[in-house]
Design an enzyme around this catalytic site. Structure first.
Site, PDB file in Angstrom:
ATOM      1  N   GLU A 220       0.743  -1.223  -0.018  1.00 50.85           N
ATOM      2  CA  GLU A 220      -0.122  -0.050  -0.060  1.00 50.85           C
ATOM      3  C   GLU A 220       0.752   1.262  -0.082  1.00 50.85           C
ATOM      4  O   GLU A 220       1.893   1.289   0.525  1.00 50.85           O
ATOM      5  CB  GLU A 220      -0.929   0.027   1.539  1.00 50.85           C
ATOM      6  CG  GLU A 220      -1.636  -1.337   1.399  1.00 50.85           C
ATOM      7  CD  GLU A 220      -2.537  -1.466   2.790  1.00 50.85           C
ATOM      8  OE1 GLU A 220      -2.731  -0.192   3.286  1.00 50.85           O
ATOM      9  OE2 GLU A 220      -2.382  -2.695   3.096  1.00 50.85           O
ATOM     10  N   GLU A 331      -9.947   5.524   2.597  1.00 48.07           N
ATOM     11  CA  GLU A 331     -10.487   4.943   3.542  1.00 48.07           C
ATOM     12  C   GLU A 331     -10.430   5.681   5.117  1.00 48.07           C
ATOM     13  O   GLU A 331      -9.345   6.625   5.025  1.00 48.07           O
ATOM     14  CB  GLU A 331      -9.309   3.629   3.862  1.00 48.07           C
ATOM     15  CG  GLU A 331      -9.495   2.601   5.195  1.00 48.07           C
ATOM     16  CD  GLU A 331      -8.631   1.680   5.172  1.00 48.07           C
ATOM     17  OE1 GLU A 331      -8.467   0.919   6.614  1.00 48.07           O
ATOM     18  OE2 GLU A 331      -7.806   1.536   4.412  1.00 48.07           O
TER      19      GLU A 331
END
Length: 416
Positions: A220, A331
């Site tokens: 990520e 997120e």
């Protein structure tokens, strides 16, 4: 005379208690603040924690050739490349950073030169060749975590195929059903409001393989606002990895052995500058992660040509071969600490329908195929866990290719 004896005894006992209590002096953190208000009553437990924190800091903060004071309060240490935390890993001990790999075909790469993109470079200082800049971890950073073991780690309930019922909420675009060897996108940078110390807001790309909740492998990279991790509300460039669905492996940035940094121009975990403003100038950062076809390691590039470093292939199980999903988007964590949905913002804090300059975006979405080609993603799927709180809307044109707007304010009349 007989009545004065008990009075004298009581006075002596009170004096003894005062001396006893005053002997438990709270330990100062590196910011000058008392790290625990109840130190007086639980000195042994708190002192034991502080001892563990300092041992961890001695391990993670490496000796530096040069130290740079950032305008945002960060301390940047210029550490010799072969002394960085990655080389504490038993399988990397004694090694040196690898040479740059072949970039994917179709990738426009150029030297970004002296372009400034982080606050610490505003001082005009830089790290010398042969070193890498590392944001120094402070006592106060670690003490904000519930434990030393959990510092710098996501909770095990991070990315899920079905996130309903989780306190992690997403608005994402994704592709699956094929073999992927990397991903690239330009990510609009904002400074969303995060309303709770234990929440965060991030925008990133995920390279994913394995089973959600069990043996998930992820790489990520993107930007995040995380007061719990960094102690402020700046958007910061970050990376993460795990090979067991966030249970025990992996960490943010360079907080555990894993990612090998090769660049002396960017500090992972440092604040990005500048960032976007509503109805004003917009800024984005290009992020690319791809698998080196020759050696199989996963490399990270920032901007139009800055190689940041790589994740060695042995760190992973499923990602040793390829990814089975690529995901782009936002997120947040919703702790519901006030008993209702958080007001933590995603992206710009505005819904997708508001468009350019108001809503946050990802543009020029691409994936890397088996032959190391950058290509547009096919069959792009959209998902918003709670569309009344944060939503997403995809479009396509000749300039931005595949792109989408996403985000939202969190708590509102439709998101109670």
């Amino acid at each position: 005379m007989a009545s004065s004896t008990p009075h004298k005894t009581t006075s002596t006992f009170i004096t003894f208690l005062i001396l006893l209590v005053s002997s438990f002096t709270p330990v100062e953190s590196d910011s000058g603040n008392h790290f625990a208000t109840n130190q007086t009553f639980r000195p042994h437990k708190e002192l034991h924690k502080l001892k563990r924190v300092r041992a961890y800091l001695r391990k993670i903060n490496k000796p530096s050739l040069k130290t740079i004071q950032s305008p945002d309060g960060d301390v940047i240490d210029c550490v010799l490349s072969h002394l960085q935390p990655a080389f504490d890993h038993p399988q990397l001990k004694g090694q040196k950073p690898l040479e740059p790999p072949e970039r994917p075909k179709g990738h426009d790469s150029e030297d970004i030169g002296t372009e400034k993109f982080q606050l610490w470079t505003d001082s005009g200082e830089s790290c010398p060749e042969g070193t890498i800049p590392i944001r120094r971890t402070k006592e106060t950073d670690v003490l904000r975590a519930s434990s030393v073991r959990k510092f710098g780690k996501k909770l095990p309930r991070g990315v899920r195929r079905n996130t309903l019922g989780s306190d992690h909420e997403h608005a994402v675009a994704f592709v699956n059903g094929d073999q992927y060897y990397g991903a690239k996108a330009s990510i609009n940078v904002w400074a969303p409001r995060v309303t709770d110390e234990y929440e965060f807001s991030l925008s990133q790309l995920w390279v994913i393989s394995g089973t959600f909740g069990r043996d998930l492998n992820t790489i990520e990279a993107g930007w995040q606002v995380s007061p719990g991790l960094y102690g402020d509300n700046y958007p910061r460039f970050f990376i993460y990895w795990t090979t067991d669905a966030y249970k025990s492996t992996g960490c943010y940035n360079l907080l555990c052995p894993g990612f090998v940094q090769t660049s002396n121009k960017i500090a992972i975990g440092a604040a990005i500058s500048p960032w976007s403003s509503y109805s004003s100038r917009q800024f984005d950062i290009a992020i690319m992660v791809w698998k080196d076809p020759k050696h199989g390691h996963w490399w990270l590039e920032f901007g139009p040509g800055l190689l940041v470093g790589y994740w060695h292939s042995f760190l992973f199980t499923h990602l040793r071969r390829h990814a089975s999903m690529v995901q782009f988007g936002g997120e947040i964590v919703n702790t519901q600490s006030m008993g209702y949905h958080t007001s933590t913002q995603m992206g710009s804090g505005h819904f997708a329908d508001e468009g350019y300059g108001k809503s946050s975006y990802f543009r020029n979405l691409q994936v890397v195929d088996w032959d190391n080609n950058l290509i547009p993603p096919s069959s792009l799927h959209l998902r918003a866990d709670h569309p009344n709180c944060y939503d997403i809307k995809a479009e396509k044109n000749n300039v931005w290719g595949n792109y989408f707007y996403y985000g939202g304010p969190g708590r509102n009349s439709r998101c109670p």
